[in-house]
Design an enzyme around this catalytic site. Structure first.
Site, PDB file in Angstrom:
ATOM      1  N   TRP A  46      62.988  32.558 -16.564  1.00  0.00           N
ATOM      2  CA  TRP A  46      63.171  33.898 -16.343  1.00  0.00           C
ATOM      3  C   TRP A  46      64.901  34.286 -16.962  1.00  0.00           C
ATOM      4  CZ3 TRP A  46      60.496  31.952 -12.593  1.00  0.00           C
ATOM      5  CH2 TRP A  46      58.881  32.238 -12.600  1.00  0.00           C
ATOM      6  N   HIS A  99      56.045  30.919  -0.310  1.00  0.00           N
ATOM      7  CA  HIS A  99      54.576  30.950  -0.363  1.00  0.00           C
ATOM      8  C   HIS A  99      54.272  30.763   1.020  1.00  0.00           C
ATOM      9  CE1 HIS A  99      53.514  30.812  -4.930  1.00  0.00           C
ATOM     10  NE2 HIS A  99      54.720  31.567  -4.481  1.00  0.00           N
ATOM     11  N   HIS A 102      63.115  35.704  -8.890  1.00  0.00           N
ATOM     12  CA  HIS A 102      62.722  34.881  -9.982  1.00  0.00           C
ATOM     13  C   HIS A 102      64.062  34.773 -10.981  1.00  0.00           C
ATOM     14  CE1 HIS A 102      58.942  37.109  -9.020  1.00  0.00           C
ATOM     15  NE2 HIS A 102      58.555  35.877  -9.742  1.00  0.00           N
ATOM     16  N   ARG A 149      60.567  28.671  -3.469  1.00  0.00           N
ATOM     17  CA  ARG A 149      59.167  28.837  -3.604  1.00  0.00           C
ATOM     18  C   ARG A 149      58.211  28.419  -2.412  1.00  0.00           C
ATOM     19  NH1 ARG A 149      54.819  26.292  -7.653  1.00  0.00           N
ATOM     20  NH2 ARG A 149      52.927  27.843  -7.454  1.00  0.00           N
TER      21      ARG A 149
END
Length: 226
Positions: A187, A37, A171, A33
């Site tokens: 998830w 990001h 995810h 992540r």
């Protein structure tokens, strides 16, 4: 093989990152992540944003809604590695390499990577908030506006629909935390394994609205996934 460049042994850097993930595999998805990001602010037209300047280390960018929690997790996790190698290792190279190493450690492919990113010296290079996808865009639940939102975000970076769907498969890794996004849960049942479950579960599982005090989210019949 990772290069020895600018006085930095990137194979050794990757080894140090790998050790962090081996000690706690749950850190792996958060490092993915961080890398994503850091990269996801890129604008193909203005040629600004993205991972090249390491700006996600600045509090101004960490304050962006999509980066909630990174300032208390992935960014400080990398500080000992940065300190070990000093100024020769840029934050921009460190954060992107962390994502590459994490994907490999969690069972994913080897992602091509090269060094050479030079850090911005101050937060003036931080791009405006709103360049990352937001889970709370549009009305609660599934809505056609969700696709429009994703196209707006990802088309700006140069991705088409097929690539947007492929990237969404990440995810399979990690989970939501109420302390960060407000949402809760993984998830997939294997949040530290790089696999195709995110996609297969979308069609094979019955999803209903979760009854809880948090934001609208779906859950499976076993109430363990979101």
């Amino acid at each position: 093989a990772l290069p020895l460049s600018g006085g930095v042994d990137y194979k050794a850097v990757a080894g140090d990152i790998s050790s962090i993930i081996k000690e706690d595999p749950n850190k792996g998805p958060t490092l993915v992540r961080l890398a994503w990001h850091s990269s996801g602010t890129y604008d193909k037209m203005s040629k600004d944003g993205g991972s090249g300047l390491g700006t996600i280390r600045f509090k101004e960018e960490l304050a962006h809604g999509g980066n909630a929690g990174l300032g208390e997790t992935a960014v400080p996790w990398m500080e000992d590695v940065k300190t070990k190698y000093g100024d020769s290792l840029s934050y921009a190279d460190l954060y992107t390499l962390a994502g590459v190493v994490a994907i490999k450690e969690l069972g994913g492919p080897t992602v091509p990577w090269s060094s050479g990113r030079v850090d911005a010296l101050d937060p003036s290079a931080v791009t405006p908030d709103g360049r990352l996808p937001g889970a709370d865009s549009g009305p609660p639940g599934a809505d056609p506006s969700d696709a429009a939102h994703l196209r707006t975000i990802f088309n700006r970076m140069g991705f088409n629909d097929q690539e947007i769907v492929a990237l969404s498969g990440a995810h399979a890794l990690g989970r939501c935390h109420t302390t960060a996004s407000g949402y809760d849960g993984p998830w997939t049942p294997t949040p530290t394994m790089f696999n195709n479950l995110y996609f297969s579960l979308l069609d094979s599982v019955k999803w209903t609205q979760r009854d809880w005090k948090g934001p609208f989210q779906y859950e499976d019949e076993g109430k363990s996934l979101m």
